[in-house]
Design a protein around this motif. Structure first.
Motif, short mmCIF file in Angstrom:
data_model
loop_
_atom_site.label_atom_id
_atom_site.label_comp_id
_atom_site.label_asym_id
_atom_site.label_seq_id
_atom_site.Cartn_x
_atom_site.Cartn_y
_atom_site.Cartn_z
N SER A 1 0.78 -1.14 0.00
CA SER A 1 0.00 -0.16 -0.02
C SER A 1 0.95 1.23 -0.13
O SER A 1 0.39 2.24 -0.49
N MET A 2 2.14 1.02 0.45
CA MET A 2 3.12 2.12 0.34
C MET A 2 3.85 2.57 -1.08
O MET A 2 4.97 3.31 -1.06
N GLY A 3 3.56 1.62 -1.82
CA GLY A 3 4.18 1.74 -3.10
C GLY A 3 5.21 0.91 -3.21
O GLY A 3 6.07 0.95 -4.29
N LEU A 4 5.79 -0.08 -2.30
CA LEU A 4 7.05 -0.71 -2.45
C LEU A 4 6.78 -2.10 -2.98
O LEU A 4 5.80 -2.55 -3.23
N GLU A 5 7.81 -2.67 -3.99
CA GLU A 5 7.62 -3.95 -4.56
C GLU A 5 7.90 -4.88 -3.50
O GLU A 5 8.93 -5.12 -2.81
N VAL A 6 6.96 -6.00 -2.99
CA VAL A 6 7.15 -6.98 -2.06
C VAL A 6 6.78 -8.24 -2.60
O VAL A 6 5.81 -8.62 -3.62
N TYR A 7 7.57 -9.20 -2.32
CA TYR A 7 7.53 -10.81 -2.88
C TYR A 7 7.45 -11.40 -1.69
O TYR A 7 7.76 -11.03 -0.43
N GLY A 8 6.93 -12.74 -1.84
CA GLY A 8 6.71 -13.64 -0.67
C GLY A 8 5.70 -13.49 0.20
O GLY A 8 4.63 -12.79 -0.16
#
Length: 465
Positions: A391-398
């Motif tokens: 939601s903060m615009g970060l690329e998140v995996y896993g």
């Protein structure tokens, strides 16, 4: 001698009490009261090395040379360093509420049915009828039967293929001992650091190439968002051993059935052995395989290492297992299981009777339900972390098939981001470069925490980013 992070940080404080935590230290020397000269220099990834060289002639030394392989190791072991850093941070800022989302240590209590089984076993040891000393080095037969039935049902894995251990990480090193120093090794990049460090100690690695962040002679299989965190096997050179972890630590990504089939086919074509780490298999939420032995042909090329640590809360209890199929043969046709059994009987007296009683309880219907509840709790934590960070615009995996979120910070260095998060939010994470050069620009965030800590960490992340 080589000094670690704890000594480094204490020396920082004693030399310059006003410096900020993990601030830059210029190259310099310092003389100690013991007559040693300390040499300080900066590493490219913002970690620091201190070497102390004895300058007194009256210091006694043995005539045994230090292992040339140990000398190749860079810094200390990642998770030990992070734990030390956590302790030192708390010492320096005693009034700050530090939230640890770094080292993957479980926080949820062991379910009562499992703890009760261990307590009963422990109490029984105080009675003449309940006391038992050495067990079979391979493990309690009832527990091995239960693992074969519950975990490997319909896969033709016999109880005698299963060896109970004091944890997956210990068996990683036992296999290094089994295979000797002449083998070649491949690892995912990023990867669990024990695979690389144990390979270096055993002599499988060449010199460390500082600019690349890699050891010579070790094949690093690049795993990035661009290849869905699965290596391009068509361009991967043959090695004797392939270390592979799924769901992966640190990326949190589970390999698909087709991907694992290609890995098994690759190993078969090259006559390699896969050492498959399935420590996080219970976190899989989709149809990704929970064991390599779901793949046809895997029993001829794969060994599987597993653990009770991350779903039953056994990080401190220490219990795991390894499957060595009888179909897995050396080049001369000799069964690998025979040599592994010899190593176990020589180097290990078997897992604790008490821990094995807990493991057996985990695999009962009621126990399995209880540990599944613990896993779901951590998976909910992971979902909260992933949703917040995305939601903060970060690329998140896993996060979906594992308890780890792998967060990308474009055009930034991992240790720089790690330090900013720690200094400004008082949340401890792990810098991605600790897992290899492929981790640069990433941070690993663990969901192994109490729910209130996860929610508070998310609030702090929002205030920072």
């Amino acid at each position: 001698m080589q000094l670690g992070l704890r000594e480094m940080y204490h020396l920082q404080l004693s030399a310059q009490p006003s410096i900020s935590f993990l601030s830059v230290m210029k190259h310099r020397t310092m003389q100690t009261s013991a007559g040693h000269t300390l040499y300080f220099w900066r590493r490219p990834n913002c970690r620091y090395t201190i070497k102390a060289i004895a300058s007194r002639n009256d210091v006694f030394r043995t005539r045994i040379c230090r292992s040339k392989h140990m000398e190749k190791l860079q810094n200390g072991y990642l998770f030990t360093e992070i734990s030390m850093l956590q302790s030192l941070y708390r010492d320096k800022y005693p009034d700050v509420k530090l939230i640890s989302l770094g080292v993957g240590d479980t926080t949820h209590p062991i379910p009562e049915i499992i703890a009760s089984a261990m307590a009963k076993k422990c109490f029984g040891l105080s009675t003449a009828t309940g006391y038992k000393g050495y067990g079979e080095e391979q493990g309690d037969r009832e527990l091995r039967y239960a693992i074969a039935e519950v975990v490997y049902k319909d896969m033709e894995i016999d109880y005698s293929d299963i060896f109970i251990s004091d944890g997956a990480q210990c068996d990683i090193s036992r296999f290094q001992l089994l295979l000797g120093s002449d083998i070649t090794v491949a690892v995912q990049d990023p990867t669990f650091p024990a695979y690389v460090d144990s390979s270096v100690i055993m002599g499988h690695a060449g010199e460390f190439k500082r600019e690349a962040g890699k050891y010579g002679r070790i094949t690093y299989m690049k795993c990035t968002p661009d290849n869905n965190f699965f290596p391009d096997l068509s361009s991967t050179q043959r090695t004797d051993v392939i270390f592979f972890c799924s769901p992966n630590n640190p990326t949190g990504v589970a390999a698909s059935r087709n991907q694992l089939k290609s890995l098994v086919d690759f190993a078969r074509a090259n006559g390699s052995i896969i050492i498959y780490d399935s420590a996080y298999s219970m976190y899989i939420s989709d149809d990704s395989p929970r064991t390599i032995f779901e793949i046809p042909g895997a029993k001829e090329v794969a060994i599987e290492i597993a653990s009770f640590s991350k779903y039953a809360g056994f990080t401190g209890v220490r219990l795991g297992w390894t499957v060595v199929p009888k179909d897995l043969l050396f080049a001369n046709g000799f069964p690998v299981i025979e040599d592994f059994n010899r190593v176990i009987c020589t180097c290990f007296n078997g897992a604790s009777n008490i821990a094995q009683a807990g493991g057996l309880a985990c695999l009962s219907a009621e126990g399995y339900k209880a540990v599944s509840g613990v896993v779901n709790y951590y998976k909910e934590n992971a979902a909260i972390l992933v949703d917040t960070l995305q939601s903060m615009g970060l690329e998140v995996y896993g996060g979906k098939n594992s308890p780890y979120a792998w967060v990308h910070f474009q055009k930034r260095r991992s240790w720089e981001v790690f330090k900013e998060i720690l200094d400004k939010t008082h949340v401890l994470t792990i810098p991605g470069t600790g897992f290899g050069p492929g981790g640069e620009g990433f941070i690993r965030i663990s969901s192994f925490a109490h729910r209130e800590s996860i929610l508070e960490a998310c609030r702090r992340f929002k205030s920072l980013f």
